[in-house]
Scaffold this motif. Structure first.
Motif, PDB file in Angstrom:
ATOM      1  N   GLN A 225      47.352  74.694  24.808  1.00  0.00           N
ATOM      2  CA  GLN A 225      45.981  74.924  25.261  1.00  0.00           C
ATOM      3  C   GLN A 225      45.174  75.512  24.113  1.00  0.00           C
ATOM      4  O   GLN A 225      45.663  76.341  23.358  1.00  0.00           O
ATOM      5  CB  GLN A 225      45.968  75.870  26.467  1.00  0.00           C
ATOM      6  N   ASP A 226      43.923  75.041  23.978  1.00  0.00           N
ATOM      7  CA  ASP A 226      43.098  75.526  22.870  1.00  0.00           C
ATOM      8  C   ASP A 226      41.629  75.377  23.233  1.00  0.00           C
ATOM      9  O   ASP A 226      41.269  74.625  24.150  1.00  0.00           O
ATOM     10  CB  ASP A 226      43.407  74.734  21.598  1.00  0.00           C
ATOM     11  N   TYR A 227      40.819  76.127  22.485  1.00  0.00           N
ATOM     12  CA  TYR A 227      39.367  76.017  22.621  1.00  0.00           C
ATOM     13  C   TYR A 227      38.873  75.261  21.391  1.00  0.00           C
ATOM     14  O   TYR A 227      38.918  75.781  20.268  1.00  0.00           O
ATOM     15  CB  TYR A 227      38.752  77.414  22.683  1.00  0.00           C
ATOM     16  N   LYS A 228      38.455  74.033  21.554  1.00  0.00           N
ATOM     17  CA  LYS A 228      37.999  73.233  20.418  1.00  0.00           C
ATOM     18  C   LYS A 228      37.069  72.132  20.921  1.00  0.00           C
ATOM     19  O   LYS A 228      37.008  71.858  22.125  1.00  0.00           O
ATOM     20  CB  LYS A 228      39.188  72.637  19.663  1.00  0.00           C
ATOM     21  N   PRO A 229      36.331  71.483  20.017  1.00  0.00           N
ATOM     22  CA  PRO A 229      35.406  70.423  20.447  1.00  0.00           C
ATOM     23  C   PRO A 229      36.163  69.217  21.012  1.00  0.00           C
ATOM     24  O   PRO A 229      37.200  68.815  20.476  1.00  0.00           O
ATOM     25  CB  PRO A 229      34.675  70.035  19.154  1.00  0.00           C
ATOM     26  N   VAL A 230      35.620  68.688  22.086  1.00  0.00           N
ATOM     27  CA  VAL A 230      36.165  67.474  22.693  1.00  0.00           C
ATOM     28  C   VAL A 230      34.995  66.567  23.070  1.00  0.00           C
ATOM     29  O   VAL A 230      33.843  67.016  23.168  1.00  0.00           O
ATOM     30  CB  VAL A 230      37.001  67.787  23.960  1.00  0.00           C
ATOM     31  N   VAL A 460      28.014  60.330  25.585  1.00  0.00           N
ATOM     32  CA  VAL A 460      28.760  61.584  25.666  1.00  0.00           C
ATOM     33  C   VAL A 460      28.257  62.522  24.574  1.00  0.00           C
ATOM     34  O   VAL A 460      27.507  62.121  23.682  1.00  0.00           O
ATOM     35  CB  VAL A 460      30.275  61.361  25.522  1.00  0.00           C
ATOM     36  N   VAL A 461      28.671  63.760  24.655  1.00  0.00           N
ATOM     37  CA  VAL A 461      28.405  64.725  23.585  1.00  0.00           C
ATOM     38  C   VAL A 461      29.744  65.296  23.154  1.00  0.00           C
ATOM     39  O   VAL A 461      30.763  65.106  23.829  1.00  0.00           O
ATOM     40  CB  VAL A 461      27.463  65.862  24.054  1.00  0.00           C
ATOM     41  N   ILE A 462      29.741  65.982  22.029  1.00  0.00           N
ATOM     42  CA  ILE A 462      30.923  66.733  21.607  1.00  0.00           C
ATOM     43  C   ILE A 462      30.596  68.202  21.838  1.00  0.00           C
ATOM     44  O   ILE A 462      29.565  68.705  21.372  1.00  0.00           O
ATOM     45  CB  ILE A 462      31.260  66.464  20.134  1.00  0.00           C
ATOM     46  N   ARG A 463      31.428  68.859  22.615  1.00  0.00           N
ATOM     47  CA  ARG A 463      31.234  70.287  22.892  1.00  0.00           C
ATOM     48  C   ARG A 463      32.599  70.944  23.024  1.00  0.00           C
ATOM     49  O   ARG A 463      33.570  70.304  23.462  1.00  0.00           O
ATOM     50  CB  ARG A 463      30.395  70.520  24.157  1.00  0.00           C
ATOM     51  N   PRO A 464      32.700  72.212  22.662  1.00  0.00           N
ATOM     52  CA  PRO A 464      34.002  72.885  22.762  1.00  0.00           C
ATOM     53  C   PRO A 464      34.257  73.385  24.180  1.00  0.00           C
ATOM     54  O   PRO A 464      33.327  73.767  24.895  1.00  0.00           O
ATOM     55  CB  PRO A 464      33.863  74.061  21.783  1.00  0.00           C
ATOM     56  N   SER A 465      35.489  73.321  24.578  1.00  0.00           N
ATOM     57  CA  SER A 465      35.891  73.921  25.849  1.00  0.00           C
ATOM     58  C   SER A 465      37.386  74.166  25.788  1.00  0.00           C
ATOM     59  O   SER A 465      38.080  73.612  24.929  1.00  0.00           O
ATOM     60  CB  SER A 465      35.529  73.026  27.035  1.00  0.00           C
ATOM     61  N   LYS A 466      37.862  74.968  26.719  1.00  0.00           N
ATOM     62  CA  LYS A 466      39.292  75.274  26.734  1.00  0.00           C
ATOM     63  C   LYS A 466      39.992  74.146  27.467  1.00  0.00           C
ATOM     64  O   LYS A 466      39.746  73.920  28.660  1.00  0.00           O
ATOM     65  CB  LYS A 466      39.530  76.608  27.422  1.00  0.00           C
ATOM     66  N   GLN A 467      40.823  73.418  26.757  1.00  0.00           N
ATOM     67  CA  GLN A 467      41.482  72.238  27.305  1.00  0.00           C
ATOM     68  C   GLN A 467      42.953  72.242  26.902  1.00  0.00           C
ATOM     69  O   GLN A 467      43.386  73.011  26.044  1.00  0.00           O
ATOM     70  CB  GLN A 467      40.813  70.957  26.779  1.00  0.00           C
ATOM     71  N   TRP A 468      43.689  71.324  27.520  1.00  0.00           N
ATOM     72  CA  TRP A 468      45.094  71.098  27.156  1.00  0.00           C
ATOM     73  C   TRP A 468      45.162  69.883  26.242  1.00  0.00           C
ATOM     74  O   TRP A 468      44.516  68.872  26.490  1.00  0.00           O
ATOM     75  CB  TRP A 468      45.945  70.893  28.401  1.00  0.00           C
ATOM     76  N   ARG A 503      43.911  57.593  13.392  1.00  0.00           N
ATOM     77  CA  ARG A 503      42.647  58.307  13.610  1.00  0.00           C
ATOM     78  C   ARG A 503      42.767  59.409  14.671  1.00  0.00           C
ATOM     79  O   ARG A 503      41.876  60.228  14.808  1.00  0.00           O
ATOM     80  CB  ARG A 503      41.559  57.322  14.051  1.00  0.00           C
ATOM     81  N   ARG A 504      43.851  59.424  15.392  1.00  0.00           N
ATOM     82  CA  ARG A 504      43.973  60.335  16.531  1.00  0.00           C
ATOM     83  C   ARG A 504      44.626  61.640  16.099  1.00  0.00           C
ATOM     84  O   ARG A 504      45.838  61.730  15.931  1.00  0.00           O
ATOM     85  CB  ARG A 504      44.804  59.655  17.621  1.00  0.00           C
ATOM     86  N   THR A 505      43.821  62.674  15.911  1.00  0.00           N
ATOM     87  CA  THR A 505      44.366  63.954  15.445  1.00  0.00           C
ATOM     88  C   THR A 505      44.928  64.771  16.597  1.00  0.00           C
ATOM     89  O   THR A 505      45.899  65.508  16.430  1.00  0.00           O
ATOM     90  CB  THR A 505      43.282  64.769  14.726  1.00  0.00           C
ATOM     91  N   TYR A 506      44.286  64.697  17.749  1.00  0.00           N
ATOM     92  CA  TYR A 506      44.831  65.347  18.939  1.00  0.00           C
ATOM     93  C   TYR A 506      44.379  64.558  20.160  1.00  0.00           C
ATOM     94  O   TYR A 506      43.443  63.776  20.111  1.00  0.00           O
ATOM     95  CB  TYR A 506      44.437  66.818  19.040  1.00  0.00           C
ATOM     96  N   TRP A 507      45.058  64.774  21.251  1.00  0.00           N
ATOM     97  CA  TRP A 507      44.794  64.043  22.487  1.00  0.00           C
ATOM     98  C   TRP A 507      44.514  65.062  23.582  1.00  0.00           C
ATOM     99  O   TRP A 507      45.395  65.825  23.974  1.00  0.00           O
ATOM    100  CB  TRP A 507      46.015  63.185  22.813  1.00  0.00           C
ATOM    101  N   CYS A 508      43.285  65.088  24.052  1.00  0.00           N
ATOM    102  CA  CYS A 508      42.906  65.992  25.134  1.00  0.00           C
ATOM    103  C   CYS A 508      43.391  65.396  26.453  1.00  0.00           C
ATOM    104  O   CYS A 508      42.982  64.303  26.840  1.00  0.00           O
ATOM    105  CB  CYS A 508      41.394  66.173  25.157  1.00  0.00           C
ATOM    106  N   ILE A 509      44.279  66.101  27.151  1.00  0.00           N
ATOM    107  CA  ILE A 509      44.896  65.540  28.358  1.00  0.00           C
ATOM    108  C   ILE A 509      44.451  66.229  29.646  1.00  0.00           C
ATOM    109  O   ILE A 509      44.947  65.893  30.719  1.00  0.00           O
ATOM    110  CB  ILE A 509      46.436  65.580  28.271  1.00  0.00           C
ATOM    111  N   SER A 510      43.531  67.181  29.559  1.00  0.00           N
ATOM    112  CA  SER A 510      43.072  67.858  30.781  1.00  0.00           C
ATOM    113  C   SER A 510      41.730  67.294  31.228  1.00  0.00           C
ATOM    114  O   SER A 510      40.885  66.944  30.404  1.00  0.00           O
ATOM    115  CB  SER A 510      42.968  69.363  30.555  1.00  0.00           C
ATOM    116  N   ARG A 511      41.572  67.177  32.543  1.00  0.00           N
ATOM    117  CA  ARG A 511      40.333  66.649  33.113  1.00  0.00           C
ATOM    118  C   ARG A 511      39.865  67.581  34.236  1.00  0.00           C
ATOM    119  O   ARG A 511      40.667  68.064  35.038  1.00  0.00           O
ATOM    120  CB  ARG A 511      40.539  65.235  33.678  1.00  0.00           C
ATOM    121  N   GLN A 512      38.555  67.756  34.311  1.00  0.00           N
ATOM    122  CA  GLN A 512      37.989  68.678  35.286  1.00  0.00           C
ATOM    123  C   GLN A 512      37.582  67.912  36.558  1.00  0.00           C
ATOM    124  O   GLN A 512      36.412  67.836  36.925  1.00  0.00           O
ATOM    125  CB  GLN A 512      36.784  69.406  34.672  1.00  0.00           C
TER     126      GLN A 512
END
Length: 1026
Positions: A225-230, A460-468, A503-512
């Motif tokens: 889990q981290d706080y970063k732009p997604v 879409v926009v790029i904004r930081p949030s706490k995600q998995w 090109r895929r540095t990380y994969w955000c797997i959490s959805r609200q």
């Protein structure tokens, strides 16, 4: 045989076939015209002998259309046990298994031609594997979770006031309805499976297997889990992964050039330069709304930068030297260079933020700065850019977010911006603020590619949030190595897959959202610290397997997090924790399908595969055989899955098992309109597969049936875009009708033939019949290779060449006299029927993967089968190595070469009206021709039949007393035996003379003494019949 010889023979065989047709009639006609007396002759002769001719008879219809066709296909499915075939083949004993793992279609709509292309392509291969005796492992599945289903289920009402369980109930009902419609369509298309036993990503057993993959990856530190732009979709209020984006190349942004006043000069240039007061750094951005979040301006350390003075207002600007020419043209003024520096000399410079008083931003080096566009100095807002965030991580910059989940400015942006939508009025206001403070230098419209939410079709926009997240950086190299062991069709798709992976540095797997598999995490009420470990996840997985994931909301938290689990986790009381509210990305759902459907190999998992596949009946529960090492033989999906299911499956499998979940990838194109356009309702070019099969509301739109749809898939070049429309469908229907015509001819001439009793031993068959078995064997090898390569299009081309060249234009035209006019039980006729039965059987089996309805229909009419026996339970083409006889091949193809010379000498004439003399010096070719005709002269030899003439004279030298109207010709034939050990270039001469014999009123051959009497052969037959 060697290449040149083979090419020569193909040419001679093909060239002699068209002009040498026996009776100048349609190859497969009912032959009333062939063997009656022509319209210019006495009709009494036709009537007199009609009953003595063995004409083709079959109840197999040459053409089926309309409702009769549709009813017949459904009848075939029922009578021939289409619904039971998958279970039957799973229960039979087989040494080899073929596993095609079904990529789950999305359960959010009606079946479309993209489904048809994909499912039929898979079914062609599966049916081929069943026919050749392998045990096929194919369990259809559906991807059931996710935002698109949730949005459609809720409709215009939205989620307002509904609990997560209420939302999930509506979404499940919607998905179930879509699945039912899609499943019914797949069955109608003839797709082989046990449709009562499919996998669904909302099934509790599946979700449990998925959580075990999650647990294993979390245990290895790959999920964090981290706080970063997604990527964030304001229109659906959730984070998105790269695979959930569509890039709109026509997006228009309001790009700006703005100045950041330089208030602290870089130490390395302060002492060297004088009069640098009033310098501003010029930046360019297509997202003006991100200016309030600016934390730095980045430069390229190795680039050259220039201090330039505007000729129109004397303002001093700092820009990249490489960009000064473009800037001058853009600003419409000359830019005078005052000084130049390297990027590294800019270190330590500090700018004033243009819109936020007292805020200072540093000049920082960065590798992502380019000179392709802009000024060579990059406005950096770590909260709203992936590369910007990397700079922030390196230099410890703030990643404060000023944008909320709806894409609006928060109070952190200040009262002027609060509650304004960043993409609309928020952008307007920021530009206005820059203008007011004198920082706006230029505004322009910029058309560029921009990411959109793939479902809502909104930016879409790029904004930081706490995600998995999944740490794909640590997996990419392993995944790329695993791909080296995977076969990719077409090979060109491999580079695309690797590029997307890179090109895929990380994969955000959490959805609200609510409709999905809950992330099995609990949070401390006060600290917000996550509680997640193998004990908590295993317990939740067990609950999901038993009750389904709804229990995450239904059960009290002390059941989800019982005392024994808390104790193992060394955690405080259950009252300290709350359950998480996020669900997993649907790409993680489907990406874990290998663990739920194939044999699972997860460290520490002692669960038996049979238990994990418990939703299946016992015969289907058996996991993949050991020899398949738990990898599927193939994944077959559209090219959009290169960044989707292919990749998510690869990453999860490599993370858990250090290997790819597939041995091969087959990547097909998309179905497009006949004009090559993407299908859309607005363009009115959508092709509904149900209307293709059953017909549209408009009477002018015919129902083609399922086999036409399947032929369209098979015939197409599936590795590119696949066009569909009336032209393609009519062509497919016509091709099938031509095929039916051939099959009807074969069936008609096998009426009453029992291959078990009346078949002739191959060694006793006529040479031309043996030769056809030799060609059938070659055909079976080619068509088997084509199916093995997922190339059904090549299988069709091989089929059509065999039918057109080897059967219709050659063999069928030669054998009609023997079939229709010889005694019914004669060796010659039975020899021919033996060959025809093998050809019918081989052709029928070869078309079965593509046209299962037609193949089973033919099988019902074909001789030699027990009642209730079906084609798909009786195996693949039964060709024999005995059929390959090189000497025989040389004999027939040598005769074909001579026939080619003969027919070329009488263009447009009827070969039956001539006597042919063949002169060959003693040698190998002469001996080969003697095998076809032992006598010096004959009207009934195999050589005479092949030449289709009245009489053949075989001699070593042309006679001197040839009549003056004789046509002479000369040729050579290269004999190549024993793999080139025996090679002989053999010359021959021919003399063609109009025959003096009359036309027999029964067989229509020119072998009678006079026009009013039968030929000797027919005299005997008619007298015996009387």
């Amino acid at each position: 045989m060697e290449g040149p010889c083979k090419e020569q023979r193909d040419r001679t065989r093909a060239a002699g076939r068209v002009t040498g047709r026996c009776l100048k009639t349609d190859t497969h006609s009912g032959c009333g015209r062939c063997h009656g007396v022509g319209s210019g002759e006495a009709s009494s002769g036709q009537a007199l002998y009609r009953d003595t001719v063995l004409l083709p008879r079959t109840e197999f219809p040459m053409k089926l259309t309309g409702q009769k066709l549709l009813d017949r296909e459904l009848e075939i499915q029922k009578v021939c046990g289409f619904a039971d075939l998958y279970t039957w083949q799973r229960e039979r004993k087989s040494k080899k298994e073929f596993c095609l793992h079904d990529g789950p279609p999305y359960a959010n709509g009606d079946p479309h031609v993209g489904h048809a292309l994909n499912k039929i392509l898979k079914d062609i291969r599966n049916r081929f594997e069943v026919l050749r005796g392998r045990q096929v492992h194919y369990i259809p599945g559906w991807d059931c979770h996710g935002l698109p289903i949730e949005l459609k289920a809720l409709g215009e009402l939205g989620a307002g006031g509904l609990s997560p369980l209420q939302i999930r109930q509506k979404a499940r009902a919607f998905a179930e309805g879509a699945i039912a419609r899609q499943k019914a369509a797949f069955q109608r298309w003839g797709v082989m499976a046990d449709w009562d036993q499919c996998y669904y990503t909302y099934d509790g057993t599946y979700e449990a297997a998925q959580l075990k993959v999650f647990q294993e990856m979390h245990g290895k530190g790959l999920i964090y889990q981290d706080y970063k732009p997604v990527f964030w979709s304001p229109s659906s209020r959730t984070a998105l992964a790269e695979a959930e984006l569509e890039y709109n190349p026509e997006h228009v942004s309001r790009a700006i050039y703005a100045t950041f006043p330089l208030i602290t000069l870089p130490p390395k240039i302060t002492s060297e330069e004088a009069g640098l007061e009033g310098v501003s750094v010029l930046v360019w951005t297509t997202q003006p709304w991100t200016i309030p979040a600016n934390q730095a301006v980045c430069y390229m350390p190795n680039a050259q930068y220039s201090l330039v003075k505007r000729a129109d207002n004397s303002h001093l600007l700092l820009v990249a030297t490489e960009r000064t020419g473009s800037m001058a043209a853009l600003l419409g003024t000359e830019l005078e260079s005052v000084g130049t520096f390297t990027g590294s000399q800019l270190e330590g410079g500090i700018c004033k933020h243009p819109t936020i008083p007292d805020k200072e931003v540093p000049l920082l080096p960065a590798n992502h700065v380019t000179m392709a566009k802009g000024t060579g100095l990059v406005h950096t807002a770590p909260a709203h850019g992936m590369e910007d965030y990397s700079v922030a991580s390196q230099f410890k910059l703030s990643v404060e977010c000023m944008v909320d989940e709806d894409g609006k400015f928060t109070e952190l942006a200040g009262p002027e911006l609060q509650n304004l939508s960043v993409m609309n009025e928020g952008t307007d206001k920021v530009i206005s603020m820059l203008k007011e403070c004198g920082a706006l230098v230029k505004e322009e419209q910029c058309v560029h590619s921009y990411p959109y939410d793939w479902r809502t079709k909104q930016p879409v926009v790029i904004r930081p949030s706490k995600q998995w997240f999944i740490n794909t950086v640590s997996l990419k190299d392993k995944a790329a190595d695993a791909l080296q062991k995977v076969r990719v069709l077409p090979e060109s798709a491999r580079s695309s897959l690797l590029a997307m992976l890179d090109r895929r540095t990380y994969w955000c797997i959490s959805r609200q959202r609510s409709w999905g598999v809950p992330i099995p995490v609990f949070y401390h009420r006060e600290t917000g610290e996550a509680l997640i470990n193998k004990h908590t996840v295993s317990h939740i997985a067990d609950l999901f397997k038993e009750k389904g994931s709804d229990c995450w909301w239904e059960l009290p938290i002390d059941t989800l997090l019982p005392a024994e689990v808390l104790k193992k986790s060394k955690a405080g009381p259950v009252t300290d924790y709350v359950r998480g509210e996020d669900v997993l990305d649907i790409w993680f759902d489907s990406g874990a399908s290998w663990a739920a459907v194939l044999k699972e190999e997860i460290d520490g998992d002692s669960e038996e595969p049979e238990s994990r596949l418990s939703w299946l009946p016992a015969p289907l529960r058996k996991p993949l055989a050991t020899e398949s090492d738990s990898r599927a033989d193939a994944y077959v999906e559209g090219k959009d899955q290169l960044g989707g299911w292919f990749q998510s499956s690869l990453l999860t499998s490599v993370a858990v098992r250090n290997k790819a979940p597939y041995k091969s990838l087959v990547v097909h194109g998309f179905a497009v309109s006949e004009k090559g356009e993407k299908m859309s309702k607005s363009l009115g070019n959508v092709v509904d597969p149900d209307e293709v099969i059953s017909g549209g509301k408009d009477a002018s739109a015919p129902g083609y049936g399922a086999d036409v749809l399947r032929w369209w898939v098979a015939e197409s070049n599936v590795f590119s875009e696949v066009q569909i429309g009336p032209t393609a469908l009519n062509s497919a229907r016509d091709s099938i009708n031509k095929l039916r015509n051939t099959l009807k001819f074969l069936l008609g001439n096998l009426q009453g033939f029992d291959p078990h009793v009346q078949a002739v031993d191959p060694k006793e068959m006529h040479y031309i019949d043996q030769y056809m078995l030799h060609l059938l064997r070659e055909y079976s090898i080619k068509v088997t290779d084509a199916y093995s390569e997922f190339d059904a299009g090549r299988a069709i081309r091989v089929l059509q060449a065999f039918i057109t060249r080897d059967l219709s234009s050659f063999y069928f035209s030669i054998i009609k006299d023997r079939l229709y006019c010889e005694p019914e039980d004669s060796l010659g006729r039975r020899s021919c029927q033996t060959a025809l039965e093998e050809i019918l059987d081989g052709v029928t089996r070869s078309i079965a993967p593509i046209l299962p309805h037609l193949a089973e229909e033919v099988y019902l009419h074909a001789p030699g089968h027990n009642e209730g026996e079906t084609l798909f339970k009786s195996g693949w083409i039964k060709s024999s190595s005995v059929w390959r006889r090189p000497g025989l091949e040389e004999a027939v193809e040598g005769a074909c070469a001579i026939r080619d010379s003969f027919l070329s000498s009488i263009p447009g004439k009827n070969a039956a009206q001539y006597d042919l003399t063949i002169a060959i010096e003693p040698g190998l070719l002469f001996e080969l021709m003697e095998s076809l005709q032992e006598e010096p002269t004959s009207t009934s030899s195999q050589l005479a039949e092949l030449m289709m003439v009245a009489r053949v004279n075989l001699t070593s030298k042309l006679p001197r007393d040839l009549p003056p109207d004789a046509i002479l010709s000369h040729g050579t034939f290269l004999i190549n035996l024993e793999g080139g050990v025996i090679r002989e270039d053999s010359p021959y001469d021919i003399a063609v003379v109009p025959t003096s014999a009359a036309r027999c009123p029964r067989c229509r051959r020119y072998t009678a003494q006079s026009a009013d009497c039968l030929c000797p052969r027919c005299q005997v037959l008619v007298s015996q019949a009387q």
